[in-house]
Structures are given as C-alpha cells and as structure tokens.
Design an enzyme around this catalytic site. Structure first.
Site, PDB file in Angstrom:
ATOM      1  N   GLU A  40     -50.793  -9.532  71.666  1.00  0.00           N
ATOM      2  CA  GLU A  40     -49.523  -9.014  71.172  1.00  0.00           C
ATOM      3  C   GLU A  40     -48.600  -8.509  72.272  1.00  0.00           C
ATOM      4  OE1 GLU A  40     -52.471  -8.313  69.866  1.00  0.00           O
ATOM      5  OE2 GLU A  40     -52.432  -8.590  67.695  1.00  0.00           O
ATOM      6  N   PHE A  72     -58.792   1.944  57.911  1.00  0.00           N
ATOM      7  CA  PHE A  72     -59.117   0.857  58.834  1.00  0.00           C
ATOM      8  C   PHE A  72     -57.842   0.278  59.448  1.00  0.00           C
ATOM      9  CE2 PHE A  72     -60.013  -3.734  59.576  1.00  0.00           C
ATOM     10  CZ  PHE A  72     -60.823  -3.549  60.685  1.00  0.00           C
ATOM     11  N   GLN A  73     -57.823   0.158  60.750  1.00  0.00           N
ATOM     12  CA  GLN A  73     -56.679  -0.353  61.505  1.00  0.00           C
ATOM     13  C   GLN A  73     -55.394   0.421  61.240  1.00  0.00           C
ATOM     14  OE1 GLN A  73     -56.655  -4.699  61.100  1.00  0.00           O
ATOM     15  NE2 GLN A  73     -57.973  -4.765  62.913  1.00  0.00           N
ATOM     16  N   LYS A 114     -48.488  -2.127  53.787  1.00  0.00           N
ATOM     17  CA  LYS A 114     -48.932  -3.315  53.071  1.00  0.00           C
ATOM     18  C   LYS A 114     -48.409  -3.363  51.634  1.00  0.00           C
ATOM     19  CE  LYS A 114     -53.128  -6.024  52.751  1.00  0.00           C
ATOM     20  NZ  LYS A 114     -54.574  -6.095  52.945  1.00  0.00           N
ATOM     21  N   MET A 164     -47.615  -5.320  96.958  1.00  0.00           N
ATOM     22  CA  MET A 164     -46.697  -4.198  97.082  1.00  0.00           C
ATOM     23  C   MET A 164     -47.458  -2.891  97.297  1.00  0.00           C
ATOM     24  SD  MET A 164     -43.669  -3.351  97.396  1.00  0.00           S
ATOM     25  CE  MET A 164     -42.330  -4.287  96.678  1.00  0.00           C
TER      26      MET A 164
HETATM   27  C1  LIG Z   1     -49.171  -2.859  84.642  1.00  0.00           C
HETATM   28  C2  LIG Z   1     -49.018  -2.390  86.017  1.00  0.00           C
HETATM   29  N1  LIG Z   1     -50.062  -1.849  86.672  1.00  0.00           N
HETATM   30  C3  LIG Z   1     -49.920  -1.419  87.948  1.00  0.00           C
HETATM   31  C4  LIG Z   1     -48.727  -1.503  88.590  1.00  0.00           C
HETATM   32  C5  LIG Z   1     -48.571  -0.981  89.998  1.00  0.00           C
HETATM   33  N2  LIG Z   1     -48.207  -2.075  90.923  1.00  0.00           N
HETATM   34  C6  LIG Z   1     -46.942  -2.299  91.301  1.00  0.00           C
HETATM   35  S1  LIG Z   1     -46.781  -3.632  92.310  1.00  0.00           S
HETATM   36  C7  LIG Z   1     -48.436  -3.911  92.273  1.00  0.00           C
HETATM   37  C8  LIG Z   1     -49.024  -5.037  93.051  1.00  0.00           C
HETATM   38  C9  LIG Z   1     -48.697  -6.347  92.486  1.00  0.00           C
HETATM   39  O1  LIG Z   1     -49.495  -7.298  93.122  1.00  0.00           O
HETATM   40  P1  LIG Z   1     -49.271  -8.837  92.855  1.00  0.00           P
HETATM   41  O2  LIG Z   1     -49.144  -9.091  91.402  1.00  0.00           O
HETATM   42  O3  LIG Z   1     -50.322  -9.605  93.561  1.00  0.00           O
HETATM   43  O4  LIG Z   1     -47.835  -9.098  93.481  1.00  0.00           O
HETATM   44  P2  LIG Z   1     -47.350  -8.943  95.009  1.00  0.00           P
HETATM   45  O5  LIG Z   1     -46.885  -7.533  95.205  1.00  0.00           O
HETATM   46  O6  LIG Z   1     -48.506  -9.277  95.895  1.00  0.00           O
HETATM   47  O7  LIG Z   1     -46.220  -9.906  95.129  1.00  0.00           O
HETATM   48  C10 LIG Z   1     -49.076  -2.960  91.483  1.00  0.00           C
HETATM   49  C11 LIG Z   1     -50.527  -2.908  91.281  1.00  0.00           C
HETATM   50  C12 LIG Z   1     -47.657  -2.058  87.857  1.00  0.00           C
HETATM   51  N3  LIG Z   1     -46.433  -2.159  88.375  1.00  0.00           N
HETATM   52  N4  LIG Z   1     -47.831  -2.491  86.597  1.00  0.00           N
END
Ligand SMILES: Cc1ncc(C[n+]2csc(CCOP(=O)(O)OP(=O)(O)O)c2C)c(N)n1
Lengths: 572, 170
Positions: free
Chosen positions: A55, A117-118, A167, A476
């Site tokens: 979802e 439930f749910q 529902k 990042m």
């Molecule tokens: C759902 C979620 N969890 C954690 C983060 C924290 N976060 C921001 S950038 C990043 C790294 C992303 O790595 P990747 O998808 O390999 O992309 P890259 O930066 O290497 O291009 C993370 C873990 C986030 N933005 N969203």
C-alpha cells in the site's frame, strides 16, 4: 436532478462520485473492510484500478500521478494494516503539497474502538499529516464528503485528504444526491493577491539593482510557468529554484541559475547572499534552502508570494507578503512593472561567480560517475523527460545536472525525503504520461525499499526506464559520515549484501543491464530509450566514495560552503 | 506573555482533536483550552490560552486558520474582551469554621455549593486572576480538591457576524 434520486449503496455512491470527479485511475489493494467496494469495482468500466504490491506503493503512485498531471491521485486500501501502510506516502504528500485522496476501509461503526480485527484509528494517526480527514459515519454524508475531499485536496495549497469508510456505511443504502456544490465555511483559499501589495512589489522590482527570483513548487502547482517566463524575459531577471521548483523555469535558459540551498550551485547561493531584493514565489524558506536563517540573504528586501498564509513569516520574516495564487500574482506583477530594473552589473557578478566555481566532477580516470550518467541523460532527452528521483546523492546530482525544461517533469520527494519513492512514483506518473519518456532514478539503497512494485510496472508493460545508481553505499549518509562524523562508516556499506540487480530485474520480467564503464553509457541509454514495449532497467555501478558538492553543512550559511573534497592530494 | 484566542469551530467529530494535535505538532504552548456550544447550530467556540510573544501568536493564529474546521479565529489579546473562569474548591473544615469560609466566599462573591462535617465546597467565578487570589487565600486552610474550568472569553461590544445558515454537520 430527478433521475438521480435512486437508492444506492455506499459502494455505488463512491464510484458515482469518482466518476463525477473525473477519476480515471485508482491505486489500491483489497482486504476485508473494502470487499464490498471491490465487488462493485469488478464491473466498473470508467476507471482503471491498479493493483499494487504494497500500500505504500499505492500512495506514492498516486503522488507520482498527481505531480505529473496536477490531477488528484486516488488510493483505495483496506482497514488496519492496509491503511497504516499508506502513512509514509500521506506524510510525503503533506510535506510536498501533493493532492491525493486516500480511501481507507474501516471496521463497522459499531465495532470502532473495540480493538476489532484490523482496526486502526487511521483518522487519529493521519491527523497531523493530512490537510484534512473524514470519518464517514452515515451513508447520507458520503457523497458530500467525497466532494469536499476532492475540493480540499486540489485547491488552495494542495495536500492529502483521507476518507475513512466503515464497512457498514459502504454496505448501507440511501437516496443518491450528488451535491452540485459544497460549502465549507472554514475553508476559503485566497487566489487573488492584494493589488496594492502587487503594485508595491512591482515598484520594488523596478528599483532594485540586484533582484533575484526564488522559485518553489508553488509555481508548478499553480500552473504559473508561462507567467514566470514572461516576467523573467521582460525584466531580465535571474531565477533560482528549489528542489521542488526545478522545471518551473527552463534549466537551459540563461536566466536560470539552477538550484539554491544546501546542494545548490555556488553562483545561485552567492546571488542569494548578495541580492538586494529576493522575490520568493511559491516557496517556503525551508531549512534546506536557508541554512542558518540569521545569515540568510541579509542584504535583501524580501517579497513572499504564497497561497498559504501560514508559510509567510514562518521561517523568515519578510518585508512584503502577498497571499494569493502565484500564477495570478505573477500575471498581475508583470503587468504592473513600469520599467525593468537595471541589472547589467548584477548579471556580470553572477557570471563571474559562475566562472569562479562551476559544477565539475572528476572525469578523466575512466571510472563511472553519477554526474556523467545524468549529464548524458539530460542531453539525450533534451531535458524533456519526466525524471522521478529517489532520495540521496543521486537525487542531488540529478537536480544539479539534469536541465529540466518543463514543469511537472521533476518528480521527487523533497520535504519528507522518502527513500523508496521513485519506483512507485514513476509508475504512477507512467499511467498518466504517455508522450514523454519516464525515467526512475534510485540509489541502490532506496531502490530496495519499494522494488516489489516492479511487478506493477511489468504487469502493465509501462515503458519506464529504471536506473539504479549503485555506489554500494547509502551514499548520502556515507557522505555525512565522512564529512561530519569522523569517517565512521557505520552501517552504510551495502556492497557485500546488495542483490544482483540485473537478476532482480529479470525475475520481474524486465529487460535489465549493468555497466561500470563510462563508454557504455551512451549505448545503453539508447537501447532503453528505443525499447518501449515494457519497463527496462540499467544498473550503473559508479564510484563509491564520491560526494555531492557544493554542500552547505546543515544549519550553516553560504560562507561555510564546501565546494570540493579536501584531501591532501588536492591541497598540494 | 499570556494570550487569549477565541475560535469558532465546526461542532463535529474530530474538530477539537485537530486543534489539540496542531498545538502539540507545532510545539505551541497550551495553557488552557475550553470548548462549548454557541448560539449557532453546529458551531462551537473554543477559548485557547497560550503563552508567547506577538510573533508566536501570529503563527498560532495562522495555523488555526489553516485548519479546515475553524471558521473564525480572533486574537482577543488585541481587543477589549471579557474573560471568566469558574472554580470549584473543596476546603478542609478542620482548620477553619463555617463562618470564616462563608465570609471568604462572600468577599469573593462566591457560593457555597456543598457542605458536610469534614469539608465545604465553594464555587467562585470571575476573571482568572481573581480565582488565583481565592486559591491563595484558601491555601492555608487546606484545599482538599480543586477544579478550574479554564477560561472562556468574548469580545466586548459588537457581535461577530457569521451567516446564520444551517449547515449539515459531518
Ligand atoms: C525511508 C528513509 N530512511 C532513511 C533515510 C535516510 N537517508 C537519506 S539518504 C540515505 C542514503 C540513500 O542511499 P541510496 O539509496 O543508495 O542513494 P545514494 O545516496 O547512494 O544516491 C538515507 C539512508 C531516508 N531518507 N528515508
């Protein structure tokens, strides 16, 4: 309308209303609480229901659809886990002002509060992340509630609306009357800007020596790109854009300074710091833009045009607020300006900054780099593709190197920064956009957060080009660890555990390729752009340790900008 | 600085929660909040007491206005208004006499609303600072229990105009 006064079930009413709202696509997943709706759906022919695999995917697809078209994206899910799975997408839509309506099933009214439930209190859960939400308690209120939901989602500053459907409400019947209009007395968005304020703004622009337009997603949402272009051309104004604003003004136009803020261009940020008039158009002075608010654009008068009064003076106190729809305001503003400002010297400064510190990357060592891939992509598609990015380094590099030429072509999760956004959002966009290529760009991390939706793309033979920028790291985060956290690369190395992305793609029936060779980029891109019978995938294995520059560290100011990696080799 | 905001709001499911959620979500300070029916069907009035400088109050007012359920938001701190609070205070009779309590009650124009051989309950209404004063006076005798209603307030003079049309609630 006499003929409409027939008795219908809640489920029928739902579809009658969707038809009248012009809904052609809904993204959903069935379950106990919505079985009655799915029973009706079986025979509905005026819309397509897209079966997702999670979802969260449905919510992001609805966002992708909405961001690509400006129309309301629609989601249908069951109660409890179905509803809670949409929460991230709803929060994302709230942060980026995306118009979506999420219909959630709910346990029968008499069981609400019984830990049935749910059962989940999705109204309570989503209250702080929706523009508004409704629990429909009587089938007689269903039609007017749906009307209100679409109205609220799509007007003013757009946003997500949740409609919770017990529902029994869906099963019970009433006379169907479609309200021609709904009056929501507490909801009256202001569209026309105050004309005296606009006159003042026009004067301020005429008299400024160093004006700068700071453009956000609001310009795209209001459909004001043409008005913006006119204002810019007639007055020779420089334009910088936020992440959400990219595409509002052509990136290839010489008036564009590209993106500002944390990973913005050196020259755009210098322009912000040195301008004497900053005109914010449908942007909200987000902390990724301002850094330290104390030192942000201190020498500038500030004008703020926004449809949401609550955005004004929230982060930065401005000199001239204009509440209104930015498209309307832009048109009036352009008409009010009596003489263009004298900006020759200002442009000279900007050009100097641009020459001083252009966007560059290491390119001569034969290793593959993200910037190169994005540059190629930009050239190949002439800035005309719809680019859907995920979150991380690849997102910022795309913002820097892809020259977006059209509004609604840069689809990305900005405010919430939701990894896992790109794959489903690109699918949502692909259901609406058929005349331009759709490219999904993810990191190897984020790609794995919603890759189950590759099935959805394959099942519908959507010609999406899935690009994975594989740097074997949560890039990042790795970058921040290197710059600000003592190089403790704590849990960001995915190299050992990443799946074989080509095999992943193939398992879903998707044509998949991989390369780490810059020389193969052109050929592979050509190959996937030629193939439009279904989705395709390319994994680009890029350099692991590259960082996105420039970067203004969080909460700092332009003076603290780091423009390249300081390593001993560079310093010699 | 104490600020009083009056909000006309749809009288339906979830509207109150939305305001409360907004306050906690935005980190605004909430000192008291009251809600009750008004002269208009389906419309409630909330009186919100918050603390902050003018700039902060602007933000609160804007965020309140932004909620779909709010019909009208008035910053009363800026205007001439009447503010009242009601308190029920139960005092221990062991350290005082009935007469003494009735005396205090009369001075503050309150009512004795319950009494037994252990305690006496006073009902005091007035501006919030008067209630504070009563509480101060009664404290030494031993307050057993106390309930304060929170403030209600109205602008003086001219009545705010809103359409008297009947709206369906939802
Ligand atoms: C759902 C979620 N969890 C954690 C983060 C924290 N976060 C921001 S950038 C990043 C790294 C992303 O790595 P990747 O998808 O390999 O992309 P890259 O930066 O290497 O291009 C993370 C873990 C986030 N933005 N969203």
């Amino acid at each position: 309308m006499k003929s409409e006064n027939v008795r219908l079930s809640g489920a029928d009413i739902l579809f009658e209303c969707l038809k009248r709202e012009g809904v052609d696509t809904i993204f959903g997943y069935p379950g106990g609480a919505v079985l009655k709706i799915y029973e009706k759906l079986y025979d509905v022919d005026f819309l397509q229901h897209i079966l997702v695999r999670h979802e969260q995917g449905a919510a992001h697809m609805a966002e992708g659809y909405a961001k690509a078209t400006g129309k309301v994206g629609v989601v249908l899910v069951t109660s409890g886990p179905g509803a809670t799975n949409t929460v991230t997408g709803i929060a994302d839509a709230y942060m980026d002002s995306v118009p979506i309506v999420v219909f959630t099933g709910q346990v029968p009214s008499h069981l609400i509060g019984n830990d049935a439930f749910q059962e989940a209190d999705i109204i309570g859960i989503t209250r702080p992340i929706t523009k508004h939400n409704f629990l429909v308690r009587d089938v007689k209120e269903l039609a007017s509630t749906i009307r209100k939901a679409f109205r609220i989602a799509s007007t003013g500053r757009p946003g997500p609306v949740v409609v919770d459907l017990p529902k029994d409400v869906i099963a019970s019947e009433c006379e169907f009357v479609y309200p021609n209009d709904v009056d929501i007395r507490g909801y009256r968005p202001v569209y026309r800007g105050h004309s005296n304020q606009i006159k003042k703004a026009a004067e301020m622009i005429s008299n400024s020596k160093k004006p700068l337009l700071y453009v956000g997603g609001g310009v795209i949402m209001s459909g004001g790109s043409r008005e913006l272009a006119l204002l810019v051309q007639e007055n020779n104004l420089p334009v910088t854009m936020t992440l959400q604003g990219l595409g509002a003004f052509p990136g290839t136009d010489e008036h564009s300074l590209g993106m500002l803020g944390m990973h913005g261009t050196y020259w755009a940020n210098q322009a912000v710091q040195n301008c004497d008039l900053l005109v914010s158009l449908g942007a909200r002075f987000d902390d990724r833009v301002t850094g330290n608010t104390e030192s942000f654009a201190t020498s500038a008068y500030k004008i703020h045009v926004d449809i949401d009064p609550a955005s004004i003076d929230k982060n930065i106190v401005v000199d001239l607020p204009i509440v209104g729809d930015v498209k309307h305001v832009l048109a009036e503003l352009a008409a009010e300006i009596q003489k263009p400002p004298e900006v020759e010297e200002w442009w000279e400064s900007i050009t100097k900054w641009k020459d001083e510190c252009p966007l560059t990357y290491e390119g001569n060592d034969g290793r593959l780099r993200t910037e190169f891939v994005i540059e190629k992509l930009s050239e190949k598609t002439k800035g005309e593709a719809v680019i859907v990015t995920d979150v991380g380094q690849h997102q910022m590099w795309t913002a820097q190197y892809y020259k977006f030429n059209n509004p609604r072509s840069n689809i990305t999760s900005g405010g919430l920064g939701t990894m896992g956004f790109s794959v489903p959002a690109s699918i949502g966009a692909a259901f609406a956009i058929k005349d331009r290529p759709i490219v999904s760009i993810s990191g190897d991390g984020g790609f794995q957060m919603n890759m189950q939706e590759l099935v959805t793309a394959a099942a519908h033979k959507l010609p999406i080009k899935f690009i994975i920028i594989n740097n074997s790291f949560l890039g990042m985060v790795r970058q921040w660890q290197e710059l600000f956290h003592a190089e403790k690369f704590s849990f960001t190395d995915l190299g050992q555990s990443n799946p074989d992305f080509v095999k992943v793609g193939e398992a879903f029936g998707i044509k998949s390729f991989s390369t780490d060779n810059p020389k193969e980029v052109d050929g592979l891109l050509d190959k996937v752009f030629k193939y439009n019978e279904g989705p395709s995938l390319i994994e680009f294995k890029v350099v692991k340790e590259d960082m996105v520059f420039p970067i203004i560290p969080s909460g700092k100011s332009v003076a603290d900008m780091i423009v390249k990696r300081l390593n001993p080799k560079n310093m010699m | 600085m104490k600020q009083v905001i009056s909000v006309l709001i749809e009288n339906h499911f979830g509207a109150f929660d939305r305001v409360a959620t907004m306050f906690s979500g935005k980190g605004f300070n909430l000192k008291s909040i009251t809600i009750g029916e008004t002269e208009i069907a389906n419309v409630s009035r909330m009186t919100i007491v918050t603390e902050g400088e003018g700039k902060d109050i602007d933000k609160v007012v804007k965020q309140l206005n932004r909620l779909v359920d709010t019909i009208k938001v008035i910053d009363l701190s800026e205007t001439n208004h009447v503010e009242r609070e009601l308190a029920l205070i139960k005092v221990d009779l062991q350290n005082t006499s009935l007469d003494e309590m009735k005396n205090v009650c009369d001075i503050f124009r309150g009512n004795v609303v319950d009494i037994n051989n252990k305690s006496i309950m006073l009902e005091i209404t007035g501006p919030p600072d008067k209630i504070d004063a009563v509480v101060n006076v009664l404290m030494p005798f031993g307050i057993l229990e106390m309930a304060r209603s929170g403030n209600v307030a109205l602008r003086r003079g001219e009545q705010l105009k809103i359409k008297k049309k009947e709206y369906p609630s939802n």
